[in-house]
Design a protein around this motif. Structure first.
Motif, mmCIF file in Angstrom:
data_model
loop_
_atom_site.group_PDB
_atom_site.id
_atom_site.type_symbol
_atom_site.label_atom_id
_atom_site.label_comp_id
_atom_site.label_asym_id
_atom_site.label_seq_id
_atom_site.Cartn_x
_atom_site.Cartn_y
_atom_site.Cartn_z
ATOM 1 N N GLU A 1 -12.533 36.527 3.210
ATOM 2 C CA GLU A 1 -12.002 36.561 4.570
ATOM 3 C C GLU A 1 -11.366 35.223 4.931
ATOM 4 O O GLU A 1 -10.329 35.171 5.599
ATOM 5 N N VAL B 1 -12.829 32.759 11.627
ATOM 6 C CA VAL B 1 -13.392 33.468 10.481
ATOM 7 C C VAL B 1 -14.885 33.583 10.758
ATOM 8 O O VAL B 1 -15.569 32.574 10.946
ATOM 9 N N ASP C 1 -17.820 34.663 4.378
ATOM 10 C CA ASP C 1 -17.090 35.525 3.456
ATOM 11 C C ASP C 1 -15.856 34.748 2.980
ATOM 12 O O ASP C 1 -14.886 34.573 3.738
#
Length: 390
Positions: free
Chosen positions: A156, A141, A153
């Motif tokens: 995400e 990520v 994020d």
């Protein structure tokens, strides 16, 4: 031979970039701001504590497998006094051969082949190798630049979790970006881990090198004590990186699992140094505050020099690394830039792309270490002025 000698899980890993760039620094006489080790030793009284242990025969033979009681108690006391975390020194603290072994042992112990591991990209290079050795699947990520810093994020992160996700591998303060995850982010991570029943291994070796904000251990958040393995280390905090003294804290069942793997890696290590680190952890707060303030000043010295030379600088909130963008200088390939920089300016740095699965994400970024003497950093900043001059 019917197949290559190297295990296919490790086929993607050759000689580390740190070895390559350190050799280049040596061959060109360049200032090495690549590998993250200080160029001075830590406190004299701690070095003398190691000498005293050697002379008194403490640790010269095999120390106890979990680590000497004095160090395990010092680690537990440190965690309680700093963060309000209570760990049983006998059941919930394990001494390791640095954080590197702690990472390897934790992943080997907790993963089965095919388990997915989410790691924040860019990541310390041993993460990828250890996940591979454990037979896990890496799921990056990506932290991305935003407003002069790197950000996580959370959407995400949530989307990356699948039915095969076993573990989150976190690093805060984060190497190489210098990001320090804040309370809101850590709360969200804790909630996600509890909701999806995930284990977490959190690498907190830079816990005392936070310049902006504060270090918050994930294990202190609701629901996280029983599912988190926390890794600490003496090397970064006390500037004795060659001693390789690290530790793991966590609930008994997780620490026992990590110890089961660790005992077949080194079994034990650094006997006399364990006694010295036990004393180091009891240094007054003024030592830790002084270390932080000194490195903050060095961060600003090198950061200002890099900005003056034409880099875009992402000033870190923690660690002792600065990430820069080389595109304002007319370059977009960090590997080529770093390999040419010693001959051009007499300075060595590390291309951030080595810390990415998605190499294109890290291609234009370069990392510099500022854990060096002030005069060395000033000289490096002056040398980098050659980039501004073309």
């Amino acid at each position: 031979m019917g197949r290559p000698p190297l295990n296919r899980r490790l086929a993607e890993f050759g000689t580390t970039i740190f070895a390559e760039m350190s050799a280049l620094a040596l061959s060109t006489g360049s200032i090495n701001l690549g590998q993250g080790f200080p160029d001075t030793d830590g406190p004299e009284e701690i070095r003398e504590a190691a000498v005293r242990a050697l002379r008194e025969g403490k640790g010269n033979q095999y120390p106890p497998g979990p680590g000497i009681p004095e160090l395990r108690t010092a680690v537990a006391d440190h965690q309680r006094e700093r963060y309000g975390l209570s760990w049983d020194p006998d059941r919930e603290v394990l001494v390791t051969a640095g954080a590197t072994e702690a990472i390897a042992a934790a992943l080997l112990a907790l993963l089965e082949p095919g388990d997915e591991v989410i790691a924040l990209e860019p990541y310390y290079d041993s993460y990828a190798a250890c996940i591979a050795m454990a037979g896990g699947t890496r799921v990056p990520v990506t932290l991305r630049p935003d407003g002069g810093a790197y950000r996580l994020d959370l959407d995400e992160l949530r989307a990356a979790v699948t039915g095969r996700t076993r573990l989150l591998l976190l690093n805060t303060p984060h190497n190489p970006t210098g990001t320090v995850l804040g309370r809101e982010e850590l709360t969200a991570i804790a909630e996600l881990a509890c909701e999806r029943d995930l284990l977490v291994v959190t690498d907190e070796v830079y816990e005392h090198l936070v310049f902006d904000g504060e270090h918050l251990p994930l294990a202190a958040f609701p629901g996280m004590r029983e599912r988190t393995v926390t890794i600490g280390s003496a090397g970064k905090t006390f500037s004795f990186t060659g001693w390789k003294v690290g530790w793991v804290t966590g609930p008994p069942e997780l620490v026992t699992a990590v110890r089961s793997a660790k005992q077949y890696l080194t079994y034990v290590s650094a006997g006399p140094f364990q006694y010295a680190v036990a004393e180091a952890l009891r240094l007054p707060r003024s030592y830790f505050d002084g270390l932080r303030d000194d490195l903050r000043a060095k961060r600003d010295l090198l950061g200002d020099g890099l900005a003056k030379a034409g880099f875009t600088v992402y000033r870190p909130a923690g660690t002792y690394f600065i990430t820069t963008d080389i595109r304002p200088l007319g370059f977009d390939d960090g590997f080529a830039f770093c390999r040419a920089l010693p001959e051009r300016c007499g300075v060595v740095a590390i291309p951030n792309a080595v810390f990415y699965d998605h190499r294109e994400e890290g291609a234009p970024f370069v990392r510099f270490a500022f854990c060096k003497r002030t005069e060395v950093l000033a000289e490096a900043a002056e040398r980098l002025g050659c980039l501004r001059e073309g």
